[in-house]
Enzyme design. Structure first.
Site, PDB file in Angstrom:
ATOM      1  N   GLU A   1      51.341 -69.068  64.885  1.00 39.77           N
ATOM      2  CA  GLU A   1      50.743 -69.643  66.080  1.00 39.77           C
ATOM      3  C   GLU A   1      49.235 -69.746  65.895  1.00 39.77           C
ATOM      4  O   GLU A   1      48.610 -68.867  65.305  1.00 39.77           O
ATOM      5  CB  GLU A   1      51.016 -68.781  67.328  1.00 39.77           C
ATOM      6  CG  GLU A   1      52.470 -68.660  67.726  1.00 39.77           C
ATOM      7  CD  GLU A   1      52.650 -67.806  68.984  1.00 39.77           C
ATOM      8  OE1 GLU A   1      51.645 -67.579  69.704  1.00 39.77           O
ATOM      9  OE2 GLU A   1      53.784 -67.355  69.232  1.00 39.77           O
TER      10      GLU A   1
ATOM     11  N   GLU B   1      55.533 -60.896  67.986  1.00 40.70           N
ATOM     12  CA  GLU B   1      54.384 -60.159  68.498  1.00 40.70           C
ATOM     13  C   GLU B   1      54.715 -58.781  69.061  1.00 40.70           C
ATOM     14  O   GLU B   1      54.350 -58.450  70.197  1.00 40.70           O
ATOM     15  CB  GLU B   1      53.658 -60.997  69.548  1.00 40.70           C
ATOM     16  CG  GLU B   1      53.069 -62.267  68.966  1.00 40.70           C
ATOM     17  CD  GLU B   1      52.212 -63.043  69.960  1.00 40.70           C
ATOM     18  OE1 GLU B   1      52.311 -62.773  71.171  1.00 40.70           O
ATOM     19  OE2 GLU B   1      51.452 -63.910  69.510  1.00 40.70           O
TER      20      GLU B   1
END
Length: 813
Positions: A572, A466
Site C-alpha cells: 500500500e 497490518e
C-alpha cells in the site's frame, strides 16, 4: 525494465531468423515450456518513451533503478484509519495465418500480424503480404487445391456442390435458430476471427487489427487487443483500450485458459512471473469486499453516510452490518450485495490492464468463509465476488495478491479489520483462540488458491494485513505465527515454483530491517510494507516540496530489504501527504491537518483541508506536483500496489472527498501516469539492487530445505496481556473442515458448461479438523479486550464443534 526489451516472438520453422538477426526456435505448445524471449541488440541504445540508457540489459537482466542513501525512515501505515507507445492500429489491421510477424516499430517492440491475409473482412489482402510474384501465397495454395475440374465432369460436380451447400445451409440456419436466436432472443453483432483454437496452447497472436479472433462462441469474440470489442459478463460491450500490447482472452467453454496478457512487458498468465526481475505495477481494490468508511460507493446514499446519525453510528463493517440488518425497508443486509455488484465491475479490470497495471491486491475478510456466534456480517457472499475477480483477472491477464484483511478479534483495532476497538489477535485472554481460528481461515484460502485452476492467477497471498506486532503483539509471537502460516500454506500447496502462492508477510510495523535473514531458505516468501507519510506530523508546504521525498525516504530501505531478506513489495501507498479526507481517520474524527483529530496530538492546525480535497480547483502546478510525487513513489518502491483503484463519491457532496487515494480519478484528471514505466529513473540510479533473487527465493533449488527458523515457536508459551498460554482459552481441532466453492460458468446460450472447478481442497492429505470451541466450556467474547479476566481453564468434552457447518459451504469430500 527487463520485459520491455524481451518481446515474445512466435516463429514457425526452426530455421527462421528474427528481424534482429537472432536465430529462433520452433513455436511451442502450451504443454511445452513457454516460448523463449529474445533480447534485441542494444547498440545503439534505444530510448522509447523517454527511457534512458540506464534501462539497458545488464548481465543478461534489465536492471531496476535505485537509489541513493536514505535520510529518514518511513512512517508506519495506519492504512485506512487510525485506532508507450502508439497504438499501431494501422499496422495491426490484418490477420495472421502463420504468425511470421515482422517488427513494425523497433522502439515499441510491437510486432505486426500483417503477413498472410485470408480474411474476407480485410480490406486489402495484398498489402504487406508474403507473396509469390503479385499473388498472395496462401490464396495461391487455395487456388491450386480447388482448381477447376475437367469439363466433362464439371456440370455434375457443380450440381452436387450446389445441393450440398443448400442442405448444409438449411442445417446451419436451423441449428442457429434453436441454439442462438431462440435461446438468446438476440443475435451477435460481431464475428470472431483468429487462428487461436482456444485450447490453451500459449500462442498469443490474437489480433487481426480489430482484435477479432477466428474462434467464436455463438459469434462472440474470444480474444483481442487494443480496439477490440469485448462482451462483458453483464451483457454489455466495451471497446478495449490497451496501448501496451495487452490481449484479453475469454472462452466460456474453456474458462481456465490462461492465454491473456496484461501488457507486452508482463508475462502472459501461462508463463511464470519472474519475481525480482519482472516488476509489480499493482493497485488495490480497497473498499470492495472489505468496506471502509472513507471509500463509499458509487451509488447514493453511500454505505456509511446513510447511518452516520443512527443510534449506533456505522463506523466499521460490524456496525454497518448491524444498521443494515435493521433497515429492512432498504433491503437489510443484502444491501452489501448491491455494493459488491456495483462498486467494482469487470470494466474496472479492463481499465486497470489498459492503465499499464499488471497486479491486483484484493482484500478479503474471514466472513468470506463463515461467521460464528453473534458476528453480524453477511457471510460468504463476498467470496462469490472474489471468484468473479479471479475470472476477470484471468480474462485480462492480471495477477492477484489476495490479502486477508480482517481476522477474528482484530489484528490492529482499526475499522478495516472488521471491528473498530481493541486488538484481540495474539493479545489478551482470547488472543490465542482467535489466532487458531485465523490460522484455519488461512489454511482454507491456501487450499483453494493452490488448486491448478487458480494458481496461475492468484499468485500471492498476503496472510495478515497490518498486525500491530510493534508495540502490542510482540515480535516473537507474530513471527512464530508467521512460521505456522508458512507450514500451513506449504502443506496445502507443496514446494517449488508454480506450487501455490508466494506468501506475503506484513512487517508488523517493526521495520523491514527487522526481517533481515528471516526464515532463510523458505520457499517463496515476501515482505509487505505500507509506507505512508500522511498519518504523522502535518505540514502546509505545497505538494511540489515533496518531489523527492519518496526517493530519500523509501528507496534505500527497499534496496536493503531486497538484499538482506528477498522479495519486498509495497502493498500500500498513496499520493496523500496530509490526512485530509472525509472519514479518513474514522467516522466522526477530524484531521491532524486542521487540528481537529481527537486521538493523540495535540496537532496544531495547518489551515483548511480544502486545498487538498477540492481537486476540481487544482491548477496545473498542483496536478504536476502530485504526478511527480506518484512517479517518485513508484520508482523508489520498485514493486508496488497503490491504495486504491477507486474512491466513490460522497452522497452529500456528490464528489470524491479523498482524491489522493484514487488511482482512477488521478488517471482521468492528469495526476497519475498513463504509463507506470514513466517512473523509471525519477529517483536516479546511484545504488541499485541488482536481480536476480536467490534460487530458493523464487521456488528454485534449495527452496524449503533447512529453513532457518529454530527460534520461531508455535504455539507461543505466552502472549502479551494474556499471560501463559496454558491458562488461556483455546479451541480444539474437532470441527468439520469448511471448503470454499468454485465458480459456476454459464456460456452465451445459457447452458451450464461442465468444467472441473476443483473441490476447494488441493491437498487431500491435509485432513486435520478445524479449530472449534470445546463442548461444555465457556469462552469470553472474542472482542473482550486485553483487560478481561480469562475463565478457569476448561478441558471439556471435545466430541463435536459448538457451531454447525454453515449452510451453502461445500464440505471437503
Amino acid at each position: 525494465m527487463a520485459s520491455q526489451q524481451n518481446t515474445p516472438y512466435y516463429p514457425v520453422d526452426s530455421g527462421d531468423v528474427h528481424q534482429d538477426g537472432l536465430p529462433v526456435d520452433p513455436l511451442r505448445s502450451y504443454t511445452d515450456n513457454p516460448s523463449p524471449t529474445y533480447e534485441r541488440p542494444q547498440d545503439p541504445p534505444f530510448d522509447p518513451d523517454g527511457f534512458s540508457a540506464n534501462d539497458l540489459v545488464h548481465d543478461g537482466v534489465v536492471r531496476p533503478r535505485f537509489l541513493g542513501h536514505a535520510t529518514g525512515g518511513a512512517r508506519g501505515s495506519f492504512a485506512s484509519s487510525f485506532g508507450v507507445q502508439s497504438t499501431l492500429n494501422d499496422a495491426d489491421n490484418s490477420s495472421s495465418v502463420y504468425a511470421l510477424n515482422p517488427l513494425v516499430n523497433r522502439d515499441s517492440g510491437r510486432y505486426s500480424s500483417v503477413p498472410y491475409q485470408d480474411d474476407p473482412h480485410d480490406s486489402d489482402l495484398a498489402a504487406g503480404s508474403v507473396s509469390s510474384g503479385t499473388r498472395n501465397k496462401y490464396l495461391e495454395e487455395k487456388r491450386d487445391t480447388y482448381a477447376p475440374p475437367n469439363k466433362s465432369k464439371r456440370k455434375m460436380i457443380i450440381v452436387a456442390i450446389v445441393v450440398g451447400v443448400a442442405v448444409a445451409a438449411i442445417g446451419i440456419v436451423v441449428a442457429l435458430y434453436f441454439t442462438v436466436i431462440k435461446k438468446n432472443g438476440k443475435t451477435s453483432d460481431a464475428l470472431g476471427n483468429n487462428n487461436n483454437n482456444g485450447n490453451g496452447n500459449g500462442n498469443n497472436n490474437p489480433n487481426n487489427g480489430n482484435g477479432n479472433n477466428n474462434n467464436t462462441t455463438n459469434n462472440i469474440l474470444k480474444s483481442g487487443g487494443n480496439g477490440s470489442t469485448i462482451h462483458l459478463d453483464n451483457g454489455t460491450t466495451i471497446i478495449y483500450s490497451n496501448p501496451f500490447g495487452g490481449t484479453w482472452y475469454w472462452d466460456p467453454d474453456d474458462p481456465f485458459n490462461n492465454n491473456a496478457q496484461a501488457q507486452s512487458w508482463t508475462p502472459p498468465l501461462n508463463q511464470s512471473f519472474k519475481w525480482g526481475t519482472d516488476r509489480i505495477f499493482g493497485v488495490n481494490l480497497g473498499g470492495w469486499l472489505v468496506t471502509e468508511p472513507f471509500m463509499y460507493v458509487l451509488h447514493s446514499p453511500s454505505l456509511y453516510q446513510k447511518y452516520q446519525n443512527a443510534a449506533t453510528p456505522a463506523v466499521d463493517e460490524w456496525t454497518l452490518s448491524q444498521n443494515m440488518a435493521a433497515d429492512t425497508a432498504s433491503g437489510g443486509l443484502n444491501q452489501l450485495a448491491n455494493h459488491y455488484s456495483t462498486f467494482i465491475t469487470e470494466e474496472d479490470f479492463a481499465e486497470i490492464a489498459g492503465a499499464g497495471l499488471n497486479f491486483l491486491r484484493i482484500p478479503i475478510p474471514w466472513w468470506a468463509i463463515e461467521v460464528r456466534g453473534d458476528e453480524p456480517f453477511l457471510p460468504r457472499v463476498c467470496w462469490t465476488y472474489f471468484l468473479k475477480a479471479i475470472q476477470w483477472a484471468r480474462k485480462y491477464g492480471l495477477r492477484i495478491n489476495v490479502d486477508l484483511h480482517a481476522v477474528p478479534g482484530s489484528q490492529n483495532g482499526w475499522n478495516h479489520s472488521g471491528r473498530l476497538g481493541n486488538v484481540n489477535f495474539l493479545l489478551g485472554p482470547m488472543g490465542y483462540a482467535n489466532a487458531q481460528r485465523a490460522l484455519d481461515y488461512i489454511r482454507v484460502i491456501a487450499e483453494f488458491i493452490s488448486q491448478p485452476q487458480y494458481s496461475d492467477v492468484v499468485v500471492m497471498f498476503g496472510v495478515l494485513n497490518e498486525p500491530l506486532g510493534s508495540p502490542l503483539i510482540g515480535a516473537a509471537q507474530l513471527e512464530g505465527f508467521y512460521k505456522a502460516v508458512y507450514d500451513t500454506v506449504r502443506e496445502a500447496s507443496g514446494l517449488g515454483e508454480g506450487k501455490g502462492p508466494v506468501i506475503s508477510y506484513h512487517e508488523g510495523f517493526q521495520g523491514l530491517g527487522h526481517y533481515s535473514g528471516f526464515m532463510a531458505n523458505a520457499d517463496r516468501i515476501a515482505l509487505d510494507w505500507h509506507p505512508y507519510i500522511c498519518f504523522g506530523s502535518q505540514s502546509s508546504n505545497p505538494i511540489t516540496s515533496y518531489a523527492t521525498t519518496p526517493c530519500t525516504t523509501w528507496g534505500q530501505t527497499i534496496n536493503q530489504s531486497m538484499t538482506n531478506f528477498g522479495m519486498t513489495a509495497a502493498g500500500e501507498f498513496s499520493n496523500a501527504v496530509t490526512d485530509c479526507g472525509l472519514f479518513l481517520n474514522n467516522v466522526g474524527e477530524g484531521t491532524r491537518y486542521e487540528g481537529t483529530y481527537t486521538t493523540g496530538g495535540p496537532y496544531p492546525s495547518q489551515g483548511s483541508c480544502t486545498t487538498w480535497t477540492d481537486w476540481q480547483s487544482w491548477d496545473q502546478t498542483m496536478k504536476q506536483g502530485t504526478l511527480q510525487f506518484a512517479l517518485a513513489s513508484m520508482d523508489a518502491l520498485q514493486n508496488w500496489f497503490f491504495w486504491t483503484w477507486k474512491i466513490g463519491p460522497s452522497s452529500v457532496s456528490g464528489q470524491v472527498e479523498s482524491p489522493g487515494w484514487s488511482y482512477q480519478l488521478g488517471l482521468a484528471n492528469g495526476w497519475m501516469p498513463t504509463d507506470p514505466r514513466q517512473a523509471s529513473g525519477v529517483c536516479g540510479n546511484t545504488s541499485p539492487w541488482s536481480p536476480p533473487l536467490q534460487p530458493w527465493q523464487t521456488g528454485g533449488s534449495g527452496a524449503g530445505s533447512n529453513i532457518q527458523s529454530s527460534t520461531l515457536q508455535w504455539p507461543p508459551t505466552s502472549i502479551s496481556s494474556g499471560g501463559l498460554l496454558a491458562a488461556l482459552p483455546s479451541y480444539t481441532p474437532t470441527g468439520t473442515i469448511v471448503t470454499l466453492p468454485g465458480p459456476t460458468f454459464t456460456d452465451y446460450s445459457s447452458s451450464t458448461v461442465k468444467v472441473d472447478v476443483g473441490n476447494g481442497w488441493e491437498n487431500p492429505s491435509d485432513s486435520r479438523s478445524m479449530y472449534v470451541t470445546i463442548s461444555g466450556c465457556s469462552y469470553l467474547d472474542p472482542w473482550c479486550g486485553p483487560t478481561a479476566t480469562a475463565p478457569p481453564v476448561c478441558k471439556g468434552t471435545s466430541k463435536k464443534r459448538a457451531y454447525p457447518p454453515p449452510p451453502g459451504v461445500t464440505p471437503r469430500p
